[in-house]
Design a protein around this motif. Structure first.
Motif, PDB file in Angstrom:
ATOM      1  N   GLU A 131       0.393  -1.407   0.013  1.00 24.50           N
ATOM      2  CA  GLU A 131       0.130  -0.090  -0.029  1.00 24.50           C
ATOM      3  C   GLU A 131       0.595   1.078  -0.233  1.00 24.50           C
ATOM      4  N   ALA A 132       2.098   1.180   0.991  1.00 20.79           N
ATOM      5  CA  ALA A 132       2.882   2.231   1.063  1.00 20.79           C
ATOM      6  C   ALA A 132       3.827   2.050  -0.553  1.00 20.79           C
ATOM      7  N   LYS A 133       4.185   1.182  -0.930  1.00 24.72           N
ATOM      8  CA  LYS A 133       4.398   1.642  -2.343  1.00 24.72           C
ATOM      9  C   LYS A 133       3.820   1.777  -3.270  1.00 24.72           C
ATOM     10  N   GLN A 134       2.446   1.699  -3.549  1.00 24.20           N
ATOM     11  CA  GLN A 134       1.700   1.579  -4.438  1.00 24.20           C
ATOM     12  C   GLN A 134       1.391   3.976  -4.196  1.00 24.20           C
ATOM     13  N   ALA A 135       1.378   4.235  -3.165  1.00 25.21           N
ATOM     14  CA  ALA A 135       0.883   5.714  -2.700  1.00 25.21           C
ATOM     15  C   ALA A 135       2.270   6.337  -3.372  1.00 25.21           C
ATOM     16  N   TYR A 136       3.341   5.912  -2.793  1.00 29.42           N
ATOM     17  CA  TYR A 136       5.152   6.316  -3.109  1.00 29.42           C
ATOM     18  C   TYR A 136       4.402   7.022  -4.763  1.00 29.42           C
ATOM     19  N   ASP A 137       3.869   5.437  -5.591  1.00 28.75           N
ATOM     20  CA  ASP A 137       4.607   5.666  -7.151  1.00 28.75           C
ATOM     21  C   ASP A 137       3.465   6.987  -7.615  1.00 28.75           C
ATOM     22  N   GLN A 138       2.253   6.828  -7.513  1.00 28.77           N
ATOM     23  CA  GLN A 138       1.306   7.729  -7.106  1.00 28.77           C
ATOM     24  C   GLN A 138       1.735   8.802  -7.122  1.00 28.77           C
ATOM     25  N   ALA A 139       2.219   9.148  -6.026  1.00 23.31           N
ATOM     26  CA  ALA A 139       3.628  10.260  -6.062  1.00 23.31           C
ATOM     27  C   ALA A 139       4.449  10.929  -6.917  1.00 23.31           C
ATOM     28  N   VAL A 140       5.065   9.642  -6.629  1.00 22.45           N
ATOM     29  CA  VAL A 140       6.539  10.107  -7.744  1.00 22.45           C
ATOM     30  C   VAL A 140       5.440  10.708  -9.086  1.00 22.45           C
ATOM     31  N   GLU A 141       4.686   9.456  -9.767  1.00 29.85           N
ATOM     32  CA  GLU A 141       4.215  10.409 -11.328  1.00 29.85           C
ATOM     33  C   GLU A 141       3.525  11.712 -11.209  1.00 29.85           C
ATOM     34  N   GLU A 142       3.607  12.522  -9.932  1.00 26.16           N
ATOM     35  CA  GLU A 142       2.213  13.561  -9.698  1.00 26.16           C
ATOM     36  C   GLU A 142       3.785  13.953 -10.536  1.00 26.16           C
ATOM     37  N   PHE A 143       4.582  14.179  -8.464  1.00 23.57           N
ATOM     38  CA  PHE A 143       5.994  15.016  -8.819  1.00 23.57           C
ATOM     39  C   PHE A 143       6.186  15.014 -10.377  1.00 23.57           C
ATOM     40  N   GLN A 144       7.238  14.040 -10.664  1.00 27.19           N
ATOM     41  CA  GLN A 144       7.211  13.662 -12.134  1.00 27.19           C
ATOM     42  C   GLN A 144       6.651  15.323 -13.188  1.00 27.19           C
ATOM     43  N   LYS A 145       5.845  15.586 -12.601  1.00 26.26           N
ATOM     44  CA  LYS A 145       4.604  16.422 -13.479  1.00 26.26           C
ATOM     45  C   LYS A 145       5.238  18.001 -13.640  1.00 26.26           C
ATOM     46  N   THR A 146       5.571  17.985 -12.224  1.00 23.50           N
ATOM     47  CA  THR A 146       6.140  19.251 -11.940  1.00 23.50           C
ATOM     48  C   THR A 146       7.409  20.189 -13.024  1.00 23.50           C
ATOM     49  N   PRO A 147       7.336  21.354 -12.951  1.00 20.08           N
ATOM     50  CA  PRO A 147       8.352  22.182 -13.605  1.00 20.08           C
ATOM     51  C   PRO A 147       9.796  22.170 -12.736  1.00 20.08           C
ATOM     52  N   GLY A 148       9.544  21.578 -11.194  1.00 21.69           N
ATOM     53  CA  GLY A 148      11.072  21.623 -11.000  1.00 21.69           C
ATOM     54  C   GLY A 148      12.148  20.384 -11.391  1.00 21.69           C
ATOM     55  N   TYR A 149      10.686  19.151 -11.463  1.00 13.88           N
ATOM     56  CA  TYR A 149      11.551  17.981 -11.951  1.00 13.88           C
ATOM     57  C   TYR A 149      11.957  17.353 -13.170  1.00 13.88           C
ATOM     58  N   LYS A 150      11.614  18.714 -14.374  1.00  8.06           N
ATOM     59  CA  LYS A 150      12.174  19.079 -16.100  1.00  8.06           C
ATOM     60  C   LYS A 150      12.698  19.938 -15.819  1.00  8.06           C
ATOM     61  N   ARG A 151      12.898  20.688 -14.646  1.00  7.35           N
ATOM     62  CA  ARG A 151      13.672  21.037 -14.339  1.00  7.35           C
ATOM     63  C   ARG A 151      15.000  20.448 -13.863  1.00  7.35           C
ATOM     64  N   TRP A 152      14.979  19.939 -13.361  1.00 12.11           N
ATOM     65  CA  TRP A 152      16.335  19.269 -12.561  1.00 12.11           C
ATOM     66  C   TRP A 152      16.958  17.728 -14.099  1.00 12.11           C
ATOM     67  N   LEU A 153      15.779  17.963 -14.532  1.00 15.40           N
ATOM     68  CA  LEU A 153      16.093  16.699 -15.590  1.00 15.40           C
ATOM     69  C   LEU A 153      17.335  16.797 -16.766  1.00 15.40           C
ATOM     70  N   LEU A 154      16.561  18.676 -17.183  1.00  9.58           N
ATOM     71  CA  LEU A 154      17.313  19.328 -18.193  1.00  9.58           C
ATOM     72  C   LEU A 154      19.048  19.323 -17.513  1.00  9.58           C
ATOM     73  N   ILE A 155      19.623  20.109 -16.230  1.00  6.24           N
ATOM     74  CA  ILE A 155      20.223  20.034 -15.564  1.00  6.24           C
ATOM     75  C   ILE A 155      21.546  18.440 -15.268  1.00  6.24           C
ATOM     76  N   LEU A 156      20.333  17.275 -15.269  1.00  6.07           N
ATOM     77  CA  LEU A 156      21.090  16.498 -15.163  1.00  6.07           C
ATOM     78  C   LEU A 156      21.520  16.134 -16.689  1.00  6.07           C
ATOM     79  N   ARG A 157      20.638  16.246 -17.538  1.00  4.51           N
ATOM     80  CA  ARG A 157      21.226  16.117 -19.140  1.00  4.51           C
ATOM     81  C   ARG A 157      23.017  16.675 -19.256  1.00  4.51           C
ATOM     82  N   GLY A 158      23.188  17.444 -18.924  1.00  7.10           N
ATOM     83  CA  GLY A 158      23.856  18.807 -18.925  1.00  7.10           C
ATOM     84  C   GLY A 158      23.972  19.502 -20.022  1.00  7.10           C
ATOM     85  N   PRO A 159      24.709  19.965 -20.396  1.00  6.33           N
ATOM     86  CA  PRO A 159      25.124  21.181 -21.408  1.00  6.33           C
ATOM     87  C   PRO A 159      23.861  20.612 -22.732  1.00  6.33           C
ATOM     88  N   GLY A 160      23.203  21.524 -23.599  1.00 10.09           N
ATOM     89  CA  GLY A 160      22.298  20.523 -24.559  1.00 10.09           C
ATOM     90  C   GLY A 160      21.691  19.801 -24.656  1.00 10.09           C
TER      91      GLY A 160
END
Length: 217
Positions: A178-207
């Protein structure tokens, strides 16, 4: 050289206490950047008992030809420095140092970015065993007062968990799922946020942004 290869001297921390690595110290062979015309002028006249304000005025009031001479000499020094720097950067020592600098800067950039953009990232849920240990720790300490130290208590909790019947253990496993399902749902919502998308761009590096767009075409 041994000192700089460690490249992890820390003098700053993030708000959460995460250590920020500092760049490695420059090796002795690192070319020294020359002073510009004004700074060199100040060095040459520092022994005349003049303050910085007076030296600045003296330099500003230099005859055009004399000031041009200072500027030309400064440019010659800079050109020589650039040549030396280019040669040094191509040496084995230079390449090794610059790789260490780049690696440290990347680590620093990711640490700061994680602190800024992933501060609301959902925390991974506990396993059934972890939940059991949290729930039963106080009970075990009271029931087994002879247990000394955290390790002994942890080992006893693991032992008790292993001895659970199938039905009891299944109940804890259900809580874990149950905790894992709630976590997966929370992660799915978090990955839609602008902050997470910005993190992905930084993680990929320049370009990273242009690469992502190219893949989407």
């Amino acid at each position: 050289w041994q000192m700089f290869t460690k490249a992890t001297k820390v003098v700053r921390k993030t708000k959460s206490g995460k250590a920020i690595p500092m760049p490695p110290p420059k090796p002795e062979s690192f070319p020294q950047k020359p002073d510009n015309a004004y700074r060199q002028f100040c060095r040459e006249n520092a022994g005349a008992g003049k303050g910085l304000a007076e030296l600045a005025k003296m330099f500003a009031e230099l005859p055009p030809e004399e000031k041009a001479s200072h500027n030309n000499l400064a440019q010659e020094r800079m050109n020589k420095y650039k040549e030396e720097m280019q040669a040094w950067a191509s040496s084995d020592e230079g390449k090794k140092y610059l790789r260490a600098v780049a690696a440290t800067e990347k680590r620093k950039r990711l640490i700061l970015a994680r602190e800024r953009f992933l501060k609301d990232e959902p925390k991974r849920p506990q396993t059934a065993l972890e939940m059991f240990k949290v729930a039963k720790k106080a009970e075990v300490k009271a029931e087994f007062p002879d247990l000394q130290g955290a390790l002994a208590i942890q080992n006893k909790l693991i032992e008790l968990f292993k001895e659970l019947g199938d039905e009891d253990k299944a109940a804890w496993k259900t809580k874990e799922q149950e905790a894992k399902q709630a976590y997966d749902q929370a992660v799915e919502e978090f990955q839609k946020t602008p902050g997470y998308k910005r993190w992905l761009l930084i993680l990929r590096g320049p370009g990273g942004a242009s690469k992502a767009k190219a893949k989407g075409k």
